[in-house]
Design a protein around this motif. Structure first.
Motif, PDB file in Angstrom:
ATOM      1  N   GLY A  64       0.789  -1.231   0.000  1.00  0.00           N
ATOM      2  CA  GLY A  64       0.000   0.000   0.000  1.00  0.00           C
ATOM      3  C   GLY A  64       0.816   1.273   0.000  1.00  0.00           C
ATOM      4  N   LEU A  65       2.123   1.173  -0.248  1.00  0.00           N
ATOM      5  CA  LEU A  65       2.994   2.341  -0.143  1.00  0.00           C
ATOM      6  C   LEU A  65       2.854   3.290  -1.328  1.00  0.00           C
ATOM      7  N   GLY A  66       2.459   2.769  -2.500  1.00  0.00           N
ATOM      8  CA  GLY A  66       2.282   3.635  -3.668  1.00  0.00           C
ATOM      9  C   GLY A  66       1.205   4.688  -3.439  1.00  0.00           C
ATOM     10  N   PRO A  67      -0.039   4.294  -3.127  1.00  0.00           N
ATOM     11  CA  PRO A  67      -1.076   5.289  -2.819  1.00  0.00           C
ATOM     12  C   PRO A  67      -0.724   6.176  -1.629  1.00  0.00           C
ATOM     13  N   ALA A  68      -0.005   5.606  -0.655  1.00  0.00           N
ATOM     14  CA  ALA A  68       0.387   6.402   0.516  1.00  0.00           C
ATOM     15  C   ALA A  68       1.329   7.532   0.110  1.00  0.00           C
ATOM     16  N   LEU A  69       2.244   7.273  -0.810  1.00  0.00           N
ATOM     17  CA  LEU A  69       3.144   8.314  -1.299  1.00  0.00           C
ATOM     18  C   LEU A  69       2.376   9.403  -2.035  1.00  0.00           C
ATOM     19  N   ILE A  70       1.408   8.997  -2.857  1.00  0.00           N
ATOM     20  CA  ILE A  70       0.614   9.971  -3.599  1.00  0.00           C
ATOM     21  C   ILE A  70      -0.165  10.866  -2.638  1.00  0.00           C
ATOM     22  N   ASN A  71      -0.569  10.305  -1.520  1.00  0.00           N
ATOM     23  CA  ASN A  71      -1.370  11.047  -0.553  1.00  0.00           C
ATOM     24  C   ASN A  71      -0.546  12.056   0.245  1.00  0.00           C
ATOM     25  N   GLU A  72       0.792  11.917   0.221  1.00  0.00           N
ATOM     26  CA  GLU A  72       1.660  12.842   0.953  1.00  0.00           C
ATOM     27  C   GLU A  72       1.780  14.180   0.212  1.00  0.00           C
ATOM     28  N   LYS A  73       1.736  15.267   0.954  1.00  0.00           N
ATOM     29  CA  LYS A  73       1.900  16.580   0.329  1.00  0.00           C
ATOM     30  C   LYS A  73       3.322  16.776  -0.182  1.00  0.00           C
ATOM     31  N   ILE A  75       7.189  14.717  -0.496  1.00  0.00           N
ATOM     32  CA  ILE A  75       7.990  13.507  -0.329  1.00  0.00           C
ATOM     33  C   ILE A  75       9.457  13.912  -0.249  1.00  0.00           C
ATOM     34  N   SER A  76      10.075  13.682   0.902  1.00  0.00           N
ATOM     35  CA  SER A  76      11.489  14.015   1.059  1.00  0.00           C
ATOM     36  C   SER A  76      12.353  12.967   0.360  1.00  0.00           C
ATOM     37  N   ARG A  77      13.598  13.339   0.135  1.00  0.00           N
ATOM     38  CA  ARG A  77      14.525  12.411  -0.512  1.00  0.00           C
ATOM     39  C   ARG A  77      14.732  11.162   0.334  1.00  0.00           C
ATOM     40  N   ASP A  78      14.854  11.337   1.651  1.00  0.00           N
ATOM     41  CA  ASP A  78      15.053  10.183   2.526  1.00  0.00           C
ATOM     42  C   ASP A  78      13.842   9.258   2.511  1.00  0.00           C
ATOM     43  N   MET A  79      12.634   9.841   2.502  1.00  0.00           N
ATOM     44  CA  MET A  79      11.428   9.013   2.443  1.00  0.00           C
ATOM     45  C   MET A  79      11.372   8.251   1.129  1.00  0.00           C
ATOM     46  N   PRO A 134       8.955   4.946  -8.510  1.00  0.00           N
ATOM     47  CA  PRO A 134       8.950   5.752  -9.737  1.00  0.00           C
ATOM     48  C   PRO A 134       7.551   6.001 -10.285  1.00  0.00           C
ATOM     49  N   LEU A 135       6.699   4.978 -10.239  1.00  0.00           N
ATOM     50  CA  LEU A 135       5.331   5.137 -10.740  1.00  0.00           C
ATOM     51  C   LEU A 135       4.539   6.120  -9.883  1.00  0.00           C
ATOM     52  N   ALA A 136       4.655   6.015  -8.558  1.00  0.00           N
ATOM     53  CA  ALA A 136       3.947   6.935  -7.673  1.00  0.00           C
ATOM     54  C   ALA A 136       4.422   8.378  -7.872  1.00  0.00           C
ATOM     55  N   SER A 137       5.708   8.559  -8.124  1.00  0.00           N
ATOM     56  CA  SER A 137       6.244   9.901  -8.356  1.00  0.00           C
ATOM     57  C   SER A 137       5.609  10.547  -9.582  1.00  0.00           C
ATOM     58  N   LEU A 138       5.444   9.763 -10.627  1.00  0.00           N
ATOM     59  CA  LEU A 138       4.847  10.275 -11.862  1.00  0.00           C
ATOM     60  C   LEU A 138       3.342  10.476 -11.714  1.00  0.00           C
ATOM     61  N   LYS A 196      12.616  13.433 -13.831  1.00  0.00           N
ATOM     62  CA  LYS A 196      12.089  14.748 -14.217  1.00  0.00           C
ATOM     63  C   LYS A 196      11.003  15.244 -13.259  1.00  0.00           C
ATOM     64  N   THR A 197      10.663  14.445 -12.263  1.00  0.00           N
ATOM     65  CA  THR A 197       9.643  14.853 -11.300  1.00  0.00           C
ATOM     66  C   THR A 197      10.277  15.592 -10.129  1.00  0.00           C
ATOM     67  N   GLU A 198       9.435  16.224  -9.339  1.00  0.00           N
ATOM     68  CA  GLU A 198       9.915  16.901  -8.137  1.00  0.00           C
ATOM     69  C   GLU A 198      10.492  15.900  -7.142  1.00  0.00           C
ATOM     70  N   THR A 199       9.923  14.704  -7.116  1.00  0.00           N
ATOM     71  CA  THR A 199      10.412  13.652  -6.213  1.00  0.00           C
ATOM     72  C   THR A 199      11.773  13.149  -6.644  1.00  0.00           C
ATOM     73  N   GLY A 200      12.008  13.046  -7.953  1.00  0.00           N
ATOM     74  CA  GLY A 200      13.294  12.600  -8.470  1.00  0.00           C
ATOM     75  C   GLY A 200      13.424  11.093  -8.536  1.00  0.00           C
ATOM     76  N   SER A 201      14.528  10.618  -9.118  1.00  0.00           N
ATOM     77  CA  SER A 201      14.771   9.191  -9.265  1.00  0.00           C
ATOM     78  C   SER A 201      15.199   8.584  -7.931  1.00  0.00           C
ATOM     79  N   ALA A 202      14.561   7.495  -7.587  1.00  0.00           N
ATOM     80  CA  ALA A 202      14.845   6.847  -6.304  1.00  0.00           C
ATOM     81  C   ALA A 202      16.188   6.138  -6.319  1.00  0.00           C
ATOM     82  N   ARG A 203      16.837   6.135  -5.164  1.00  0.00           N
ATOM     83  CA  ARG A 203      18.094   5.418  -4.972  1.00  0.00           C
ATOM     84  C   ARG A 203      18.020   4.662  -3.650  1.00  0.00           C
TER      85      ARG A 203
END
Length: 440
Positions: A64-73, A75-79, A134-138, A196-203
């Motif tokens: 359930g983390l994908g929808p949870a990320l979308i629900n966040e106002k 998303i920090s880099r660490d998150m 990556p999908l949630a970021s987009l 290219k998103t504000e969240t950026g590529s995950a590492r």
């Protein structure tokens, strides 16, 4: 934010989502048409069994983390990196468990092939888990066209790989490896585009305490996902066991064709619902107005879609699948009754998520699961695919009214009746359509 601006934002998001998903569905439809003429129902049935288990195991890594990320106002880099790392680790671990358990799947279905084709399907779980962030970021930034382009390209590449594999491998392996290729390229392209998103590529990142704000939302979302998946796929598991791979191949294709109107309507729109309506969840009157307007029109389209599928089922099956799939027609005719119901019902999750009430979504899923499981066992006991299809018609009807009763009572000032009033023409149309199908 004004009512007009919210409405415009939702309309624009829905149009972009529709354009993107229609592109993907068009590519997937062409892919299915090609593959249906290359592989037999038996091969599709064998792969369908193992796909059910693979998707189930993927849910454990998604949590359930994908929808949870979308629900966040924000998303920090660490998150971002912590969630990505967790999904990757879970995907790898679950892949290992899946492959370890594959001999028991072979024993259950009395076919040793499942032990071997579980390996590439299991590896695909890793990539399907890794693409969650990556999908949630987009999706959060409503980049639906980018998502569609990425998924379409991955589908085209995987389809092409099938014909390369057929030159060297048995058909069952060629079809199985397609899913691995698709997941690999889908993850790679989405990860590249997410930069290219504000969240950026995950590492990789290991500050796991950063995911704590997501856990309350994701817990209920994950619970709903498990319940929904189990109740929606138990029929495939039992049909494959008691009716055989050929029957499963036919049933799976009937269900897949029935879902196309849902894909063209609800599934194409729902990705846009949560990112936009989350912004106005505190304004319950406006939230209710937009919901009721949405279901009013989509339910009418659902009735048109269901009636069209019923009347044209012979031609649809012949054109899309070929004459070796004629057993799909009677099942598709019965399942077409559920299209108006499911078109609306499938959109409910996006509104529960947007309201931040995944706890209600979980309760709704729990009730629906009990009803669906009871219907599936009844259909299997009656020992025919037609009986199973009729049982599903009944279960979806019950779940529809339960879901919207809960939503109206807990979320909307106007209550349950305001939702029903917005869809009364569609409800009457669906009842008349059902009576016609039964009479014929």
């Amino acid at each position: 934010m004004t009512e007009n601006s919210t409405g415009r934002k939702l309309s624009n998001a829905l149009l972009n989502s529709l354009a993107g998903r229609y592109t993907v569905y068009g590519v997937q439809l062409l892919s299915m048409m090609v593959l249906a003429r290359v592989f037999t129902p038996e091969i599709f049935g064998l792969v369908a069994v193992i796909q059910v288990f693979a998707i189930f195991f993927t849910l454990f890594s998604e949590m359930g983390l994908g929808p949870a990320l979308i629900n966040e106002k924000k998303i920090s880099r660490d998150m971002r990196d912590s969630v990505f790392t967790i999904t990757l680790l879970l995907g790898t671990g679950i892949c290992s468990i899946f492959i370890f358990l594959s001999p028991y799947i072979s024993i259950y279905y009395e076919n040793p092939i499942y032990t071997f084709i579980s390996i590439p399907i299991g590896i695909s779980v890793i990539f399907n888990s890794a693409l969650i962030v990556p999908l949630a970021s987009l999706q959060k930034e409503r980049k639906f066209i980018v998502i569609a382009r990425s998924e379409s390209l991955a589908e085209i590449i995987s389809l092409g790989s099938v014909f390369v594999f057929l030159k060297f491998l048995e058909p069952i392996w060629s079809l199985t490896l397609k899913y691995l290729v698709s997941s690999l390229f889908k993850f790679s392209i989405l990860w590249f585009e997410s930069r290219k998103t504000e969240t950026g590529s995950a590492r990789l990142g290991f500050a796991f305490s950063n995911i704590n704000p997501l856990l309350g939302f994701s817990f209920y979302q994950a619970g709903f996902n498990f319940l929904n998946f189990f109740s929606r796929n138990l029929d495939n598991v039992l049909v494959g066991k008691y009716f055989g791979a050929v029957s499963l191949g036919i049933y799976d294709k009937a269900y897949q064709l029935m879902r196309y109107p849902l894909m063209l309507l609800t599934f194409a729109m729902t990705p846009a619902i949560q990112p936009v309506l989350t912004e106005i969840k505190s304004n319950k009157i406006e939230f209710e107005r937009l919901h009721n307007k949405f279901v009013k029109y989509i339910s009418l389209l659902g009735v048109v879609g269901g009636v069209s599928i019923f009347l044209l089922s012979d031609y649809i099956v012949l054109f899309l699948l070929g004459d070796q799939w004629d057993g799909v027609v009677p099942l598709l005719e019965i399942l077409s009754i559920t299209i108006p119901i499911q078109v609306v019902l499938s959109s409910s999750g996006g509104f529960y998520q947007a309201a931040g009430r995944t706890d209600l979504l979980f309760k709704c899923g729990l009730f629906s699961s009990l009803v669906n499981v009871s219907a599936i066992f009844t259909g299997i006991f009656l020992n025919s695919l037609e009986s199973l299809s009729w049982c599903l018609v009944v279960s979806f009807s019950i779940n529809f009214f339960q879901c919207y009763y809960l939503m109206g009572r807990k979320l909307f000032p106007g209550g349950y009746l305001s939702i029903i009033k917005s869809m009364y023409i569609s409800i009457i149309g669906t009842v008349l359509f059902s009576i016609y199908v039964v009479a014929n």
